[in-house]
Scaffold this active site. Structure first.
Site, PDB file in Angstrom:
ATOM      1  N   ARG A 133      -9.126   8.441  -0.533  1.00 26.16           N
ATOM      2  CA  ARG A 133     -10.037   8.656   0.162  1.00 26.16           C
ATOM      3  C   ARG A 133     -10.209   9.759   0.015  1.00 26.16           C
ATOM      4  NH1 ARG A 133      -8.849   6.699   5.821  1.00 26.16           N
ATOM      5  NH2 ARG A 133     -10.649   7.641   6.755  1.00 26.16           N
TER       6      ARG A 133
ATOM      7  N   HIS B 183      -3.812  -4.620   7.920  1.00 19.66           N
ATOM      8  CA  HIS B 183      -3.536  -3.032   8.818  1.00 19.66           C
ATOM      9  C   HIS B 183      -3.177  -3.504   9.771  1.00 19.66           C
ATOM     10  CE1 HIS B 183      -5.195   0.233  10.455  1.00 19.66           C
ATOM     11  NE2 HIS B 183      -5.866   0.688   9.534  1.00 19.66           N
ATOM     12  N   GLY B 184      -2.096  -2.691  10.419  1.00 16.18           N
ATOM     13  CA  GLY B 184      -1.467  -2.598  11.152  1.00 16.18           C
ATOM     14  C   GLY B 184       0.119  -3.612  10.807  1.00 16.18           C
TER      15      GLY B 184
ATOM     16  N   HIS C 263      -5.233   3.878  -1.626  1.00 14.49           N
ATOM     17  CA  HIS C 263      -6.767   4.449  -1.125  1.00 14.49           C
ATOM     18  C   HIS C 263      -7.746   5.798  -1.616  1.00 14.49           C
ATOM     19  CE1 HIS C 263      -9.821   4.727   2.657  1.00 14.49           C
ATOM     20  NE2 HIS C 263     -10.530   4.757   1.624  1.00 14.49           N
TER      21      HIS C 263
ATOM     22  N   GLY D  54       1.798  -1.598   4.252  1.00 15.91           N
ATOM     23  CA  GLY D  54       1.661   0.086   4.014  1.00 15.91           C
ATOM     24  C   GLY D  54       2.441   0.475   4.753  1.00 15.91           C
TER      25      GLY D  54
ATOM     26  N   ARG E 248      -6.553  13.149   0.995  1.00 18.56           N
ATOM     27  CA  ARG E 248      -5.521  13.661   1.726  1.00 18.56           C
ATOM     28  C   ARG E 248      -4.069  12.819   1.666  1.00 18.56           C
ATOM     29  NH1 ARG E 248      -6.382  10.496   7.110  1.00 18.56           N
ATOM     30  NH2 ARG E 248      -8.501  11.393   7.230  1.00 18.56           N
ATOM     31  N   HIS E 249      -4.382  11.120   0.622  1.00 25.15           N
ATOM     32  CA  HIS E 249      -3.470  11.349  -0.010  1.00 25.15           C
ATOM     33  C   HIS E 249      -3.198  10.991  -1.260  1.00 25.15           C
ATOM     34  CE1 HIS E 249      -5.037   7.744   1.169  1.00 25.15           C
ATOM     35  NE2 HIS E 249      -4.512   8.308   2.749  1.00 25.15           N
TER      36      HIS E 249
ATOM     37  N   GLU F 115     -11.001  -9.405   2.450  1.00 24.56           N
ATOM     38  CA  GLU F 115      -9.067  -9.323   3.165  1.00 24.56           C
ATOM     39  C   GLU F 115      -9.632  -9.183   5.062  1.00 24.56           C
ATOM     40  OE1 GLU F 115      -7.227  -6.193   1.970  1.00 24.56           O
ATOM     41  OE2 GLU F 115      -6.232  -5.322   3.769  1.00 24.56           O
TER      42      GLU F 115
ATOM     43  N   ASN G   9       0.951  -1.359   0.329  1.00 28.78           N
ATOM     44  CA  ASN G   9       0.296  -0.310   0.393  1.00 28.78           C
ATOM     45  C   ASN G   9       0.575   1.454   0.036  1.00 28.78           C
ATOM     46  OD1 ASN G   9      -1.416   2.297   1.203  1.00 28.78           O
ATOM     47  ND2 ASN G   9      -2.976   0.882   1.551  1.00 28.78           N
TER      48      ASN G   9
ATOM     49  N   THR H 160      -6.483   6.238  10.332  1.00 29.36           N
ATOM     50  CA  THR H 160      -6.469   4.984   9.197  1.00 29.36           C
ATOM     51  C   THR H 160      -7.972   4.949   9.669  1.00 29.36           C
ATOM     52  OG1 THR H 160      -5.471   2.906   9.026  1.00 29.36           O
ATOM     53  CG2 THR H 160      -5.460   3.794  10.982  1.00 29.36           C
ATOM     54  N   THR H 161      -8.479   2.929   8.384  1.00 31.25           N
ATOM     55  CA  THR H 161      -9.484   2.407   8.426  1.00 31.25           C
ATOM     56  C   THR H 161      -9.308   2.145   9.539  1.00 31.25           C
ATOM     57  OG1 THR H 161      -9.097   2.472   6.243  1.00 31.25           O
ATOM     58  CG2 THR H 161     -10.637   1.140   6.953  1.00 31.25           C
TER      59      THR H 161
ATOM     60  N   ARG I 185       3.428  18.479   1.377  1.00 33.77           N
ATOM     61  CA  ARG I 185       3.707  19.659   0.640  1.00 33.77           C
ATOM     62  C   ARG I 185       3.527  20.422  -0.024  1.00 33.77           C
ATOM     63  NH1 ARG I 185       9.207  21.825   2.178  1.00 33.77           N
ATOM     64  NH2 ARG I 185       9.347  21.733   4.718  1.00 33.77           N
TER      65      ARG I 185
ATOM     66  N   ASP J  71       0.156   4.700  -0.210  1.00 30.41           N
ATOM     67  CA  ASP J  71      -0.808   5.798   0.164  1.00 30.41           C
ATOM     68  C   ASP J  71       0.048   6.608   0.824  1.00 30.41           C
ATOM     69  OD1 ASP J  71      -3.054   4.549  -0.645  1.00 30.41           O
ATOM     70  OD2 ASP J  71      -3.637   3.780   1.452  1.00 30.41           O
ATOM     71  N   HIS J  72       1.112   5.926   1.603  1.00 28.27           N
ATOM     72  CA  HIS J  72       1.778   6.988   2.511  1.00 28.27           C
ATOM     73  C   HIS J  72       3.433   7.583   1.896  1.00 28.27           C
ATOM     74  CE1 HIS J  72      -0.868   6.571   5.999  1.00 28.27           C
ATOM     75  NE2 HIS J  72      -1.131   5.441   5.365  1.00 28.27           N
TER      76      HIS J  72
ATOM     77  N   GLU K 168      -8.873   0.893  -2.926  1.00 29.45           N
ATOM     78  CA  GLU K 168      -9.301   0.671  -1.634  1.00 29.45           C
ATOM     79  C   GLU K 168     -10.326   2.148  -1.688  1.00 29.45           C
ATOM     80  OE1 GLU K 168      -6.738   0.819   1.917  1.00 29.45           O
ATOM     81  OE2 GLU K 168      -6.037  -1.201   1.539  1.00 29.45           O
TER      82      GLU K 168
HETATM   83  N1  PXP Z   1      -5.879  -3.150   3.597  1.00 32.01           N
HETATM   84  C1  PXP Z   1      -6.917  -2.232   4.067  1.00 32.01           C
HETATM   85  C2  PXP Z   1      -8.027  -2.647   3.520  1.00 32.01           C
HETATM   86  C3  PXP Z   1      -6.690  -0.987   4.413  1.00 32.01           C
HETATM   87  O1  PXP Z   1      -7.582   0.259   4.804  1.00 32.01           O
HETATM   88  C4  PXP Z   1      -5.648  -0.352   5.027  1.00 32.01           C
HETATM   89  C5  PXP Z   1      -4.522   0.526   5.052  1.00 32.01           C
HETATM   90  O2  PXP Z   1      -4.939   1.635   4.382  1.00 32.01           O
HETATM   91  C6  PXP Z   1      -4.345  -1.394   4.978  1.00 32.01           C
HETATM   92  C7  PXP Z   1      -4.657  -2.927   4.105  1.00 32.01           C
HETATM   93  C8  PXP Z   1      -2.921  -0.950   5.044  1.00 32.01           C
HETATM   94  O3  PXP Z   1      -2.397  -0.610   6.426  1.00 32.01           O
HETATM   95  P1  PXP Z   1      -1.107  -0.658   6.719  1.00 32.01           P
HETATM   96  O4  PXP Z   1      -0.870   0.664   5.852  1.00 32.01           O
HETATM   97  O5  PXP Z   1      -1.310   0.165   8.488  1.00 32.01           O
HETATM   98  O6  PXP Z   1       0.142  -1.611   6.849  1.00 32.01           O
END
Ligand code: PXP
Length: 240
Positions: free
Chosen positions: A45, A191-192, A43, A213, A49-50, A151, A7, A100-101, A18, A9-10, A70
């Site tokens: 959103r 996630h996490g 994702h 991610g 935001r990203h 998921e 992922n 976050t989600t 910036r 996103d970040h 996502e």
């Molecule tokens: N899977 C889903 C569905 C998510 O929403 C996210 C966070 O955007 C992730 C995986 C990845 O989570 P993390 O960034 O905490 O690894």
């Protein structure tokens, strides 16, 4: 071997603080693929935001693996998804104020709405996954909707405060994953997850894809993105 979706996103979060052009998202995605990522996750959103809409079209054109979008079930986002036609869409719940989600999609409570969205996406040949908590009722609702993949939200496991919580939440994921797999669903999880807590998850053979991610992007600041993805791939191989 368990697949790895990265992922990104970040990477876009860093760019958006910036309102700049760097870091370039497509380059980041291509580096992830070079390092062995099996899919690229992003994702879009509602508050942008990203990830931005433009990023998605550029990513879809540039990457060779699967683009997993996502997305919430809001009509504006569904419209964009139908225009983009990513290989996969993962439906997630979304609240504007959340960092976050938080928590999975409540498929039981929102069955009708989610069904309509699934149908629209399927018409565009987009494969649909539902991001849900490791809960039998949610899995049953997902099965009833006819999606191919779910998921499992690993947030509770990732945020466990002590060993006994960790055991409980790990077992919850393992039980949910086999319950879903027995129903013929493909099972992803995410996630996490990080370089430590992913080890045990890899041992759950019914989970065939992990989407990670934040931990990878964090590590990339120190070792570089390609290396950070390679290290996660190696970990998956070692603990499989
Ligand atoms: N899977 C889903 C569905 C998510 O929403 C996210 C966070 O955007 C992730 C995986 C990845 O989570 P993390 O960034 O905490 O690894």
């Amino acid at each position: 071997m368990t697949k790895l979706g990265v992922n990104i996103d970040h990477v876009a979060t860093l760019r958006e603080v910036r309102h700049a052009k760097e870091p370039d998202l497509v380059s980041a995605a291509l580096l992830c693929e070079k390092a062995g990522a099996d899919s690229i996750v992003a994702h879009l959103r509602e508050d942008r935001r990203h990830i931005q809409e433009r990023d998605l079209f550029l990513l879809k054109k540039a990457i060779k693996t699967k683009l997993n979008l996502e997305m919430s079930i809001s009509p504006d986002i569904v419209k964009i998804a139908c225009k983009l036609t990513p290989a996969q869409a993962t439906l997630v719940p979304e609240r504007r104020q959340e960092l976050t989600t938080e928590g999975g999609l409540d498929v039981v409570a929102n069955f009708k709405k989610i069904k309509q969205v699934c149908e629209k996406l399927k018409e565009r040949a987009i494969s649909v996954s539902l991001f849900i908590d490791p809960d039998k009722k949610q899995i049953e609702a997902a099965e009833k909707l006819g999606v191919k993949r779910i998921e499992l939200h690993t947030g509770r496991y990732a945020n466990a405060q002590n060993d006994s919580e960790l055991k409980i939440y790990f077992k919850e994921l393992k039980t949910a994953a086999s319950y879903a797999a027995n129903k013929g669903l493909d099972v992803s999880a995410g996630h996490g997850l990080d370089y430590k807590n992913t080890r045990a998850i890899v041992r759950i053979k019914t989970i065939e894809e992990l989407n990670i991610g934040y931990a990878i992007v964090c590590r990339s600041v120190i070792v570089g993105l390609e290396q950070a993805v390679r290290q996660m791939k190696k970990l998956i191989e070692n603990y499989h």
